[in-house]
Design a protein around this motif. Structure first.
Motif, PDB file in Angstrom:
ATOM      1  N   ALA A 156      67.003  10.351 -79.464  1.00 57.22           N
ATOM      2  CA  ALA A 156      67.389   9.323 -80.474  1.00 57.22           C
ATOM      3  C   ALA A 156      67.668   7.894 -79.884  1.00 57.22           C
ATOM      4  CB  ALA A 156      68.768   9.625 -81.057  1.00 57.22           C
ATOM      5  N   THR A 157      67.362   6.919 -80.435  1.00 51.86           N
ATOM      6  CA  THR A 157      67.438   5.587 -79.966  1.00 51.86           C
ATOM      7  C   THR A 157      67.851   4.696 -81.158  1.00 51.86           C
ATOM      8  OG1 THR A 157      66.364   3.711 -78.906  1.00 51.86           O
ATOM      9  CG2 THR A 157      65.059   5.155 -80.242  1.00 51.86           C
ATOM     10  N   GLY A 158      68.584   3.484 -80.814  1.00 49.94           N
ATOM     11  CA  GLY A 158      68.942   2.435 -81.692  1.00 49.94           C
ATOM     12  C   GLY A 158      67.854   1.478 -81.946  1.00 49.94           C
ATOM     13  N   SER A 159      68.094   0.345 -82.104  1.00 48.86           N
ATOM     14  CA  SER A 159      67.076  -0.722 -82.582  1.00 48.86           C
ATOM     15  C   SER A 159      66.214  -0.908 -81.395  1.00 48.86           C
ATOM     16  CB  SER A 159      67.734  -1.854 -83.222  1.00 48.86           C
ATOM     17  OG  SER A 159      68.487  -2.580 -82.191  1.00 48.86           O
ATOM     18  N   GLY A 160      64.807  -1.254 -81.854  1.00 49.03           N
ATOM     19  CA  GLY A 160      63.924  -1.551 -80.536  1.00 49.03           C
ATOM     20  C   GLY A 160      62.529  -1.765 -81.170  1.00 49.03           C
TER      21      GLY A 160
ATOM     22  N   PHE B 283      61.869  -1.037 -85.040  1.00 52.11           N
ATOM     23  CA  PHE B 283      62.526  -0.050 -85.925  1.00 52.11           C
ATOM     24  C   PHE B 283      64.181  -0.322 -85.607  1.00 52.11           C
ATOM     25  CE2 PHE B 283      61.066   1.616 -81.884  1.00 52.11           C
ATOM     26  CZ  PHE B 283      62.493   1.964 -81.260  1.00 52.11           C
ATOM     27  N   ASP B 284      64.916   0.022 -86.670  1.00 51.57           N
ATOM     28  CA  ASP B 284      66.253  -0.063 -86.507  1.00 51.57           C
ATOM     29  C   ASP B 284      66.943   1.250 -85.998  1.00 51.57           C
ATOM     30  OD1 ASP B 284      66.215  -2.499 -87.679  1.00 51.57           O
ATOM     31  OD2 ASP B 284      66.247  -1.595 -89.812  1.00 51.57           O
ATOM     32  N   MET B 285      66.230   2.327 -86.225  1.00 51.96           N
ATOM     33  CA  MET B 285      66.690   3.681 -85.663  1.00 51.96           C
ATOM     34  C   MET B 285      65.376   4.540 -85.389  1.00 51.96           C
ATOM     35  SD  MET B 285      69.828   6.100 -86.875  1.00 51.96           S
ATOM     36  CE  MET B 285      70.072   7.656 -85.888  1.00 51.96           C
ATOM     37  N   ALA B 286      65.588   5.383 -84.532  1.00 51.59           N
ATOM     38  CA  ALA B 286      64.605   6.309 -84.306  1.00 51.59           C
ATOM     39  C   ALA B 286      65.256   7.664 -83.773  1.00 51.59           C
ATOM     40  CB  ALA B 286      63.411   6.088 -83.401  1.00 51.59           C
TER      41      ALA B 286
ATOM     42  N   VAL C   7      60.113   3.847 -69.417  1.00 49.63           N
ATOM     43  CA  VAL C   7      59.318   4.911 -69.932  1.00 49.63           C
ATOM     44  C   VAL C   7      58.025   4.599 -70.272  1.00 49.63           C
ATOM     45  CG1 VAL C   7      59.321   7.020 -71.386  1.00 49.63           C
ATOM     46  CG2 VAL C   7      61.364   6.295 -70.293  1.00 49.63           C
ATOM     47  N   ALA C   8      57.947   3.501 -71.191  1.00 48.53           N
ATOM     48  CA  ALA C   8      56.598   3.135 -71.758  1.00 48.53           C
ATOM     49  C   ALA C   8      55.713   2.459 -70.595  1.00 48.53           C
ATOM     50  CB  ALA C   8      56.625   2.050 -72.658  1.00 48.53           C
ATOM     51  N   ALA C   9      56.274   1.891 -69.724  1.00 46.52           N
ATOM     52  CA  ALA C   9      55.629   1.144 -68.586  1.00 46.52           C
ATOM     53  C   ALA C   9      54.826   2.292 -67.582  1.00 46.52           C
ATOM     54  CB  ALA C   9      56.600   0.195 -67.802  1.00 46.52           C
ATOM     55  N   SER C  10      55.453   3.387 -67.592  1.00 48.08           N
ATOM     56  CA  SER C  10      54.936   4.595 -66.746  1.00 48.08           C
ATOM     57  C   SER C  10      53.740   5.109 -67.360  1.00 48.08           C
ATOM     58  CB  SER C  10      56.015   5.625 -66.461  1.00 48.08           C
ATOM     59  OG  SER C  10      56.264   6.097 -67.915  1.00 48.08           O
ATOM     60  N   VAL C  11      53.528   4.852 -68.556  1.00 44.71           N
ATOM     61  CA  VAL C  11      52.325   5.427 -69.419  1.00 44.71           C
ATOM     62  C   VAL C  11      51.492   4.361 -69.592  1.00 44.71           C
ATOM     63  CG1 VAL C  11      53.326   7.596 -69.970  1.00 44.71           C
ATOM     64  CG2 VAL C  11      53.484   5.571 -71.508  1.00 44.71           C
ATOM     65  N   GLY C  12      51.500   3.020 -69.434  1.00 46.80           N
ATOM     66  CA  GLY C  12      50.682   1.866 -69.359  1.00 46.80           C
ATOM     67  C   GLY C  12      51.050   1.140 -71.010  1.00 46.80           C
ATOM     68  N   GLY C  13      52.186   1.238 -71.337  1.00 48.70           N
ATOM     69  CA  GLY C  13      52.586   0.668 -72.700  1.00 48.70           C
ATOM     70  C   GLY C  13      53.988  -0.102 -72.594  1.00 48.70           C
ATOM     71  N   ARG C  14      54.172  -0.674 -73.704  1.00 44.61           N
ATOM     72  CA  ARG C  14      55.316  -1.555 -73.767  1.00 44.61           C
ATOM     73  C   ARG C  14      56.293  -0.921 -74.918  1.00 44.61           C
ATOM     74  NH1 ARG C  14      54.546  -6.351 -75.412  1.00 44.61           N
ATOM     75  NH2 ARG C  14      52.631  -6.058 -76.308  1.00 44.61           N
ATOM     76  N   ALA C  15      57.504  -1.296 -74.573  1.00 46.23           N
ATOM     77  CA  ALA C  15      58.608  -0.843 -75.592  1.00 46.23           C
ATOM     78  C   ALA C  15      60.063  -1.342 -75.209  1.00 46.23           C
ATOM     79  CB  ALA C  15      58.654   0.640 -75.821  1.00 46.23           C
ATOM     80  N   ILE C  16      60.865  -1.405 -76.331  1.00 50.00           N
ATOM     81  CA  ILE C  16      62.262  -2.089 -75.868  1.00 50.00           C
ATOM     82  C   ILE C  16      63.073  -0.958 -76.606  1.00 50.00           C
ATOM     83  CG2 ILE C  16      63.818  -3.756 -76.328  1.00 50.00           C
ATOM     84  CD1 ILE C  16      61.835  -4.537 -73.906  1.00 50.00           C
ATOM     85  N   GLY C  17      64.269  -0.552 -76.014  1.00 50.44           N
ATOM     86  CA  GLY C  17      65.131   0.180 -76.584  1.00 50.44           C
ATOM     87  C   GLY C  17      65.731   1.141 -75.612  1.00 50.44           C
ATOM     88  N   GLN C  18      66.871   1.737 -75.889  1.00 48.19           N
ATOM     89  CA  GLN C  18      67.679   2.601 -74.914  1.00 48.19           C
ATOM     90  C   GLN C  18      67.816   4.037 -75.865  1.00 48.19           C
ATOM     91  OE1 GLN C  18      71.852   2.276 -73.615  1.00 48.19           O
ATOM     92  NE2 GLN C  18      71.013   1.446 -71.864  1.00 48.19           N
ATOM     93  N   ALA C  19      67.530   4.936 -75.220  1.00 44.60           N
ATOM     94  CA  ALA C  19      67.392   6.419 -75.676  1.00 44.60           C
ATOM     95  C   ALA C  19      68.385   7.315 -75.213  1.00 44.60           C
ATOM     96  CB  ALA C  19      66.116   6.835 -75.686  1.00 44.60           C
ATOM     97  N   THR C  20      68.804   8.186 -75.803  1.00 41.86           N
ATOM     98  CA  THR C  20      69.533   9.445 -75.352  1.00 41.86           C
ATOM     99  C   THR C  20      68.822  10.552 -75.651  1.00 41.86           C
ATOM    100  OG1 THR C  20      71.686   8.201 -75.494  1.00 41.86           O
ATOM    101  CG2 THR C  20      71.712  10.652 -75.434  1.00 41.86           C
ATOM    102  N   VAL C  21      68.850  11.561 -74.762  1.00 37.13           N
ATOM    103  CA  VAL C  21      68.024  12.850 -74.953  1.00 37.13           C
ATOM    104  C   VAL C  21      69.027  14.158 -74.899  1.00 37.13           C
ATOM    105  CG1 VAL C  21      66.235  14.462 -74.040  1.00 37.13           C
ATOM    106  CG2 VAL C  21      65.856  11.651 -73.853  1.00 37.13           C
ATOM    107  N   ASP C  22      69.294  14.565 -75.896  1.00 37.61           N
ATOM    108  CA  ASP C  22      70.142  15.997 -75.915  1.00 37.61           C
ATOM    109  C   ASP C  22      69.351  17.089 -75.833  1.00 37.61           C
ATOM    110  OD1 ASP C  22      72.772  14.953 -76.040  1.00 37.61           O
ATOM    111  OD2 ASP C  22      72.429  13.893 -77.993  1.00 37.61           O
TER     112      ASP C  22
END
Length: 417
Positions: free
Chosen positions: A296-300, A331-334, A262-277
């Motif tokens: 919501a996502t865990g650590s990253g 972050f530990d959680m977001a 997701v971050a790469a598609s907008v020219g950024g960098r990030a690590i993590g795995q999210a869930t969208v409800d």
């Protein structure tokens, strides 16, 4: 003893032999040779190409039963929009007004979904060319990225043509029956084409790969699509298109979203795995009118430039745990709730994280913004850095086209200058 012979009887016997034995045998042998020849394969291949409008090639064919043709080693060549699609065997049985297609197994990937969606759109929109009912049965249907140990379910596709309407129904039998229905009500020849109505209903409780849905919807794969290969979508959808404008409702879940893609598609960098409800999404006249979404996502971590873009776009406030000099914000959680309405998009703390949008070691990394933000600010957040003017393409431009326009401000009392 001398046996008299009649020339007439001899000629009759010879003619009977030719008509009843020699000629039928020659016809059968010739026909057997033809149906096993390359010329017959090419003829069937061209007939299937005309019927589907796809450049399908067939390796070899056989006739397992009367009226049934089975094609082996079928291949749909690659195009600019998708890679090649290979199918081991296709069985076709035709009657006066109906075609039945059987596939023993099908592992569906993005390319297969794109080809099937192209054919479905052509069948719905071109009744003069596709004027027959078609039933497709797949004995073992699975997603291409599923492990082989997963039990494959059956899939049935019904394309039914009636006077004034056409419908496609997909049913996947498994632990939970999933169903997709598309119904097109066609206008009378004397009426305006704007009377054309398309209705879509989908109920998919079994998760569907996000890449497959994107390909079926006509979204071209790009360099970041591989990062979303694990993402899965489930939920229900109801949508109607009238006079070229869409309206509808949806709810569901998107799981296993890779933040790096997701971050790469907008020219950024990030690590993590999210869930969208998605609790609710409502749109009218091609634009969102109401929505409630929880992410919501865990650590990253998020790189500092992307973090600053999020702060500027949403109005969120960096907390004590957001070290300004660091190259990334860990972050530990977001988690957050996003509400969509005429006032814009409001980001609120989620029930699972009630005091912040992101935390690290119990300290706040990002606090919720105090007020809603307009859609154009979010569009800039999704625009590649360095863009000088308004986003004309990519996620930012798409977001501006679907978010509701801001409501005009209420006139204040007193004189205006």
């Amino acid at each position: 003893m001398f046996i008299a012979r009649s020339q007439a009887r001899i000629r009759a016997a010879r003619i009977a032999f030719l008509l009843l034995a020699a000629i039928p045998t020659a016809v059968v042998v010739g026909w057997a040779g033809y149906i096993g020849s390359d010329a017959h394969r090419v003829a069937v291949e061209r007939a299937w190409q005309r019927a589907t409008g796809l450049p399908l090639t067939i390796g070899r064919i056989d006739h397992p039963r009367p009226g049934v043709i089975r094609g082996h080693d079928c291949l749909l060549p690659a195009t600019t929009e998708r890679p090649a699609v290979s199918i081991s065997a296709i069985e076709v049985e035709s009657s006066a007004d109906e075609d039945r297609v059987r596939l023993g197994s099908l592992a569906c990937d993005a390319a297969t979904a794109s080809a099937m969606a192209t054919l479905a759109r052509a069948w719905l929109m071109d009744p003069l060319r596709f004027d027959r009912t078609c039933i497709i049965d797949v004995t073992h249907f699975s997603w291409a990225d599923e492990p082989t140990a997963v039990d494959a379910a059956g899939l049935r596709i019904e394309c039914v043509a009636r006077a004034g309407s056409r419908a496609i129904r997909l049913v996947r039998r498994g632990d939970a029956d999933d169903e997709v229905r598309l119904v097109r009500q066609m206008p009378a020849p004397s009426n305006d084409a704007t009377d054309d109505r398309l209705e879509l209903d989908a109920s998919c409780l079994t998760p569907v790969p996000l890449a497959v849905l994107a390909a079926a919807g006509g979204v071209l794969a790009d360099g970041h699509a591989a990062g979303l290969a694990a993402a899965r979508v489930s939920g229900v959808l109801h949508a109607v298109r009238e006079a070229g404008r869409w309206r509808g409702t949806a709810q569901g879940r998107i799981a296993n979203v890779d933040l790096s893609a997701v971050a790469a598609s907008v020219g950024g960098r990030a690590i993590g795995q999210a869930t969208v409800d998605v609790t609710r999404i409502v749109w009218d006249d091609n634009r969102l009118s109401d929505g409630l979404v929880e992410c919501a996502t865990g650590s990253g971590w998020v790189d500092s430039r992307l973090f600053d873009r999020i702060v500027l776009a949403t109005g969120a406030r960096p907390g004590p745990a957001a070290v300004a000099e660091a190259e990334s914000r860990e972050f530990d959680m977001a988690a957050c709730l996003a509400t969509i309405g005429p006032a814009g998009v409001q980001f609120l703390p989620a029930p699972r994280l009630p005091n912040a949008l992101a935390i690290r070691d119990a300290a706040i990394v990002l606090a919720a913004p105090p007020a809603p933000v307009p859609g154009d600010r979010l569009a800039w957040m999704l625009t590649t850095p360095g863009t000088a003017f308004g986003p004309a393409a990519g996620p930012g431009a798409w977001l501006m086209s679907v978010l509701p326009p801001l409501a005009p401000p209420e006139p204040s009392a007193g004189r205006q200058f």
